[in-house]
Design a protein around this motif. Structure first.
Motif: not given
Length: 580
Positions: A392-400, A402-409, A423-429, A438-443
């Motif tokens: 059911v998810m539509e947003d695979y961006s890193l911010s989305a 990690l927002k769900i992950a923070a809720t899981m924590v 490769n399923y994580i949507e690149p940010e504009s 990629i460097g920013n995402l890993l950081r």
């Protein structure tokens, strides 16, 4: 697992195992003109449902409700509390009861004090206490915080460790106060009780008043992870005093009030000095460097430990078994160490992953399991794993993500977040190059690991590898498509590899290619035999059910509380008697 229970009573979950779903009502759909109308709303995680047409509702988690005991009248019990500085008025306010109860610790019946647990004024559970500090709670009753109704309409709440602690804080004028039902553990604390009432804590200032000992400090740490740091205050007890009750008896109520007034904010993570680390550095000197969780496999443990606050990157050519090997590591960490996981796995939907982990846990294929074994496996997975509902998810961006992950924590207390694959994580504009993105995402993943004290594991495919006569070479972290940041940023780097020269008999090779901290592992290779049927990996060719290996936190899952484990001597209080 709630999904199985819901299916058994005839509810069609439409191939979902978690989250919310609207479906047809088995009670009224066949009587209606619109037989396919999805009038039944189901929350699979909570195991509850309600039909908005016929009103049929219910829950699969029908907890036992205890029978009430008579309120305390015996002078000996009032005297017991008086010796602890707790007045008769406070005892009556908390509706303390008395009775006789069979105690499993010594297989005898005892006269007991009954601490009643209420929710919305309904009796939900009872903790029974004997004069020699044996405890138990009502079997199969719901566990909730003691005195939870007191937090309603308040802007703060004190979380204490023990019902009598709760009474002390109330008596000193702080009426929004609860006690954890489970006591404290030096290992991971079982905080499932918090999941049930988490909404009642939101928007409040959280005062943590756990015991001044190692288990109490670990409980405070585990609780702090579940709330926003800006909302937390730490109440510290002086040297030689374990809790508020000790302070009340030694110094009086004004001293307890001062402890509340002097409560400290959590330290600002961005600012520190050498003295802040003194006790930690001394522990390195006394006990050695901190090594993370191990999976009880000698070769593997010699090369690798799993640590919160670190970023792990796993690579390997397609078909090498990266995800299956990680699942096996995770199911061992869950069962042996009590770790909890959040999994983003769009290539392997939750039902298939749960099935494979069940096989890895039981050491046999699905068809070889009986229903009891399958339900046991799923029950363990249900308590330790949460899945992104990718259907059911539509947003695979890193911010989305990690927002769900923070809720899981906060909601579920996960220890590890796994994103599989990268490769399923949507690149940010943005105007940055792919390399810098990629460097920013890993950081950001590394920052998330540190901020929320979780192990973040990222699975990333390598670029297309050249094939030689001996098969594919072992990929390196530098071979992951897109950036050398895959080697530079992570704390741990792993490659899972197979040659397939001899078919399925070829070993699975795990190459540890980067270990940031030398004391947490070492570079090198571990070879495993792989059992295709169960999905298990073995260093010695032996495959067996993981249930044969002792679970480190098994005492946390018990309904019984022994003196030595959770309360009693661990409270640092001399035995006091009461007579009924």
């Amino acid at each position: 697992m709630n999904a199985d229970k819901l299916i058994k009573i005839g509810i069609d979950l439409r191939n979902k195992w978690s989250g919310e779903v609207k479906t047809t009502c088995p009670k009224c759909a066949h009587q209606r003109k619109k037989k396919n109308d999805p009038s039944l709303g189901v929350n699979i995680d909570d195991g509850v449902w309600k039909c908005h047409h016929c009103g049929w509702s219910g829950s699969v988690n029908q907890y036992v409700r205890p029978e009430s005991r008579p309120l305390v009248k015996t002078e000996g019990i009032f005297s017991y509390f008086t010796k602890r500085g707790i007045t008769s008025e406070t005892v009556l306010h908390f509706k303390i009861s008395e009775g006789a109860e069979w105690m499993p610790q010594d297989q005898k019946e005892h006269k007991v004090i009954c601490f009643n647990y209420f929710l919305e004024d309904d009796l939900i559970n009872i903790k029974f206490k004997t004069s020699d500090k044996m405890f138990k709670m009502v079997k199969d009753a719901m566990k909730i915080p003691y005195n939870i109704d007191s937090v309603k309409n308040q802007n703060y709440v004190i979380i204490s460790e023990g019902e009598e602690e709760c009474m002390v804080w109330h008596q000193c004028g702080y009426h929004s106060v609860v006690s954890v039902p489970n006591g404290a553990s030096k290992n991971n604390n079982n905080l499932e009780w918090l999941d049930r009432v988490y909404d009642m804590f939101e928007g409040k200032i959280i005062y943590l008043a756990t015991d001044n000992d190692e288990p109490g400090r670990k409980l405070s740490e585990d609780l702090a992870r579940r709330f926003d740091a800006s909302d937390i205050r730490i109440i510290r007890f002086p040297e030689g005093q374990k809790d508020a009750n000790d302070c009340l008896k030694a110094y009086g109520p004004d001293f307890v009030k001062r402890l509340y007034a002097d409560a400290e904010h959590l330290p600002v993570a961005e600012i520190s000095s050498a003295s802040d680390y003194m006790s930690l550095i001394e522990s390195y000197h006394d006990s050695g460097y901190p090594i993370g969780a191990l999976v009880d496999m000698s070769e593997t443990d010699g090369h690798l430990s799993w640590n919160r606050g670190e970023l792990v990157v796993v690579t390997g050519i397609p078909g090498s078994g990266k995800s299956t090997w990680l699942d096996f590591m995770f199911i061992r960490l869950a069962h042996l160490k009590g770790w909890k996981f959040g999994l983003f796995s769009p290539e392997n939907i939750a039902p298939l992953k749960i099935t494979r982990m069940s096989e890895q846990l039981m050491g046999k294929g699905m068809k070889q399991m009986n229903k009891t074994e399958l339900q046991t496996a799923i029950s363990i997975i249900d308590k330790n794993f949460w899945f992104y509902n990718v259907e059911v998810m539509e947003d695979y961006s890193l911010s989305a993500l990690l927002k769900i992950a923070a809720t899981m924590v906060k909601r579920n207390g996960i220890d590890c977040l796994c994103l599989d694959p990268f490769n399923y994580i949507e690149p940010e504009s943005g105007d940055e190059s792919s390399h810098e993105k990629i460097g920013n995402l890993l950081r950001k993943l590394k920052q998330f690991a540190i901020k929320y004290n979780v192990c973040v594991t990222l699975v990333a495919h390598p670029r297309k590898m050249d094939k030689t006569s001996a098969g594919y070479n072992v990929p390196r972290l530098y071979d992951i498509s897109g950036s050398h940041h895959f080697f530079n940023v992570p704390d741990v780097g792993i490659a899972v590899h197979r040659t397939f020269q001899n078919g399925q008999k070829d070993p699975v090779e795990v190459h540890v290619q980067k270990i940031k901290y030398h004391f947490r592992g070492k570079l090198g290779r571990v070879d495993y035999e792989f059992d295709r049927e169960s999905g298990q990996y073995s260093e010695d060719g032996k495959f067996k059910s993981l249930l044969n290996i002792k679970y480190e936190n098994e005492t946390n899952t018990s309904d019984l509380f022994s003196t030595s484990q959770a309360w009693g001597e661990g409270k640092g209080i001399q035995p006091e008697s009461f007579s009924l």
